[in-house]
Motif scaffolding. Sequence first.
Motif, PDB file in Angstrom:
ATOM      1  N   ASP A 104      -1.854  -0.034   2.191  1.00  0.00           N
ATOM      2  CA  ASP A 104      -2.236   0.181   3.766  1.00  0.00           C
ATOM      3  C   ASP A 104      -1.743   1.401   4.066  1.00  0.00           C
ATOM      4  O   ASP A 104      -0.578   1.483   4.321  1.00  0.00           O
ATOM      5  CB  ASP A 104      -2.103  -1.189   4.520  1.00  0.00           C
ATOM      6  CG  ASP A 104      -2.507  -0.885   5.910  1.00  0.00           C
ATOM      7  OD1 ASP A 104      -3.485   0.033   6.077  1.00  0.00           O
ATOM      8  OD2 ASP A 104      -1.949  -1.452   6.834  1.00  0.00           O
ATOM      9  N   TYR A 105      -2.449   2.288   4.450  1.00  0.00           N
ATOM     10  CA  TYR A 105      -1.924   3.847   4.931  1.00  0.00           C
ATOM     11  C   TYR A 105      -1.308   3.636   6.249  1.00  0.00           C
ATOM     12  O   TYR A 105      -2.160   2.833   6.877  1.00  0.00           O
ATOM     13  CB  TYR A 105      -3.208   4.660   4.828  1.00  0.00           C
ATOM     14  CG  TYR A 105      -2.659   6.109   5.292  1.00  0.00           C
ATOM     15  CD1 TYR A 105      -1.786   6.907   4.648  1.00  0.00           C
ATOM     16  CD2 TYR A 105      -3.208   6.629   6.407  1.00  0.00           C
ATOM     17  CE1 TYR A 105      -1.273   8.058   5.135  1.00  0.00           C
ATOM     18  CE2 TYR A 105      -2.683   8.002   7.000  1.00  0.00           C
ATOM     19  CZ  TYR A 105      -1.937   8.495   6.223  1.00  0.00           C
ATOM     20  OH  TYR A 105      -1.363   9.890   6.699  1.00  0.00           O
TER      21      TYR A 105
ATOM     22  N   GLY B  26      -0.724   5.877   8.674  1.00  0.00           N
ATOM     23  CA  GLY B  26      -1.418   6.965   9.645  1.00  0.00           C
ATOM     24  C   GLY B  26      -0.448   7.812  10.281  1.00  0.00           C
ATOM     25  O   GLY B  26      -0.878   8.312  11.226  1.00  0.00           O
TER      26      GLY B  26
ATOM     27  N   ASN C 185      -4.381   8.401  -5.365  1.00  0.00           N
ATOM     28  CA  ASN C 185      -5.191   8.690  -4.496  1.00  0.00           C
ATOM     29  C   ASN C 185      -5.061   7.791  -3.022  1.00  0.00           C
ATOM     30  O   ASN C 185      -4.856   6.912  -2.957  1.00  0.00           O
ATOM     31  CB  ASN C 185      -6.821   8.198  -4.777  1.00  0.00           C
ATOM     32  CG  ASN C 185      -7.780   9.415  -4.075  1.00  0.00           C
ATOM     33  OD1 ASN C 185      -7.622  10.240  -3.471  1.00  0.00           O
ATOM     34  ND2 ASN C 185      -9.069   8.967  -4.277  1.00  0.00           N
ATOM     35  N   GLU C 186      -5.519   8.569  -1.857  1.00  0.00           N
ATOM     36  CA  GLU C 186      -5.102   8.360  -0.620  1.00  0.00           C
ATOM     37  C   GLU C 186      -6.175   8.533   0.214  1.00  0.00           C
ATOM     38  O   GLU C 186      -6.543   9.947   0.242  1.00  0.00           O
ATOM     39  CB  GLU C 186      -3.934   9.080   0.008  1.00  0.00           C
ATOM     40  CG  GLU C 186      -3.444   8.440   1.027  1.00  0.00           C
ATOM     41  CD  GLU C 186      -1.815   9.017   1.325  1.00  0.00           C
ATOM     42  OE1 GLU C 186      -1.767   9.900   2.445  1.00  0.00           O
ATOM     43  OE2 GLU C 186      -0.733   8.866   0.834  1.00  0.00           O
ATOM     44  N   ALA C 187      -6.751   7.542   0.925  1.00  0.00           N
ATOM     45  CA  ALA C 187      -8.037   8.049   1.998  1.00  0.00           C
ATOM     46  C   ALA C 187      -6.935   7.777   3.198  1.00  0.00           C
ATOM     47  O   ALA C 187      -6.614   7.128   3.683  1.00  0.00           O
ATOM     48  CB  ALA C 187      -8.883   6.804   2.041  1.00  0.00           C
ATOM     49  N   ASP C 188      -7.086   8.880   3.914  1.00  0.00           N
ATOM     50  CA  ASP C 188      -6.408   9.284   5.289  1.00  0.00           C
ATOM     51  C   ASP C 188      -7.466   9.559   6.433  1.00  0.00           C
ATOM     52  O   ASP C 188      -7.528  10.563   6.723  1.00  0.00           O
ATOM     53  CB  ASP C 188      -5.472  10.393   5.134  1.00  0.00           C
ATOM     54  CG  ASP C 188      -4.535  10.596   6.441  1.00  0.00           C
ATOM     55  OD1 ASP C 188      -4.850   9.852   7.321  1.00  0.00           O
ATOM     56  OD2 ASP C 188      -3.867  11.667   6.346  1.00  0.00           O
ATOM     57  N   PRO C 189      -7.692   8.452   7.306  1.00  0.00           N
ATOM     58  CA  PRO C 189      -8.443   8.755   8.294  1.00  0.00           C
ATOM     59  C   PRO C 189      -7.690   9.254   9.671  1.00  0.00           C
ATOM     60  O   PRO C 189      -8.180   9.484  10.711  1.00  0.00           O
ATOM     61  CB  PRO C 189      -9.411   7.369   8.589  1.00  0.00           C
ATOM     62  CG  PRO C 189      -8.370   6.298   8.058  1.00  0.00           C
ATOM     63  CD  PRO C 189      -7.511   7.152   6.933  1.00  0.00           C
TER      64      PRO C 189
ATOM     65  N   ALA D 112      -6.061   2.070   8.875  1.00  0.00           N
ATOM     66  CA  ALA D 112      -7.414   2.685   8.886  1.00  0.00           C
ATOM     67  C   ALA D 112      -7.655   3.072   7.328  1.00  0.00           C
ATOM     68  O   ALA D 112      -8.822   3.232   6.969  1.00  0.00           O
ATOM     69  CB  ALA D 112      -7.742   3.572   9.704  1.00  0.00           C
ATOM     70  N   GLY D 113      -6.615   3.350   6.487  1.00  0.00           N
ATOM     71  CA  GLY D 113      -7.039   3.857   5.238  1.00  0.00           C
ATOM     72  C   GLY D 113      -6.184   3.251   4.169  1.00  0.00           C
ATOM     73  O   GLY D 113      -5.727   2.108   4.416  1.00  0.00           O
ATOM     74  N   ALA D 114      -6.088   3.904   3.014  1.00  0.00           N
ATOM     75  CA  ALA D 114      -5.630   2.957   1.936  1.00  0.00           C
ATOM     76  C   ALA D 114      -5.072   4.172   0.910  1.00  0.00           C
ATOM     77  O   ALA D 114      -5.418   5.277   0.792  1.00  0.00           O
ATOM     78  CB  ALA D 114      -6.762   2.119   1.102  1.00  0.00           C
ATOM     79  N   ALA D 115      -4.241   3.709   0.166  1.00  0.00           N
ATOM     80  CA  ALA D 115      -3.644   4.436  -0.922  1.00  0.00           C
ATOM     81  C   ALA D 115      -3.718   3.570  -2.331  1.00  0.00           C
ATOM     82  O   ALA D 115      -3.595   2.350  -2.180  1.00  0.00           O
ATOM     83  CB  ALA D 115      -2.354   4.929  -0.759  1.00  0.00           C
TER      84      ALA D 115
END
Length: 143
Positions: A67-68, A70, A94-98, A103-106
């Motif tokens: 769980d990112y 933030g 990979n990392e989704a950084d909102p 709110a994101g994930a790695a």
Amino acid sequence: MSIRLIKRKRWLALILSLLISSPAFGSWGAVGSLGTGLDEDGLTTITLTTTAALEAGNIGICIVAADYDGNGTSDDYTTATDSAGNTWTVYAQNEADPGAANAGAAVAIIAVKAGVELALGGTITVTAPDGPNKAAITCREFS
């Protein structure tokens, strides 16, 4: 992409699968699960205690999901080791950084060809210097 190119790729995939599964190359197979682990405390490491041994010469592959947090810094996983002394390699992540906590994930894929057997009850430890909020790991063995 042309139909001809698609057909060539399919034939190439078929030929490669036949070659790889031929007796001259040996056979690959899934041995089973090495276990799962969970970090709900935002630590910089996540550790899995194995529920089966990883035999020397076999391949171990782990997926780590987090769980990112933030906070604007990377949650990349940098190192992975086990209690038998094998050094694992981080092959992809990979990392989704909102930009907001929770709110994101790695995700990361790590693997090793075990030089030394990792015994039942051994540990695999993966490090992310920034420490995500929560993380989970699952590993499997292949021969």
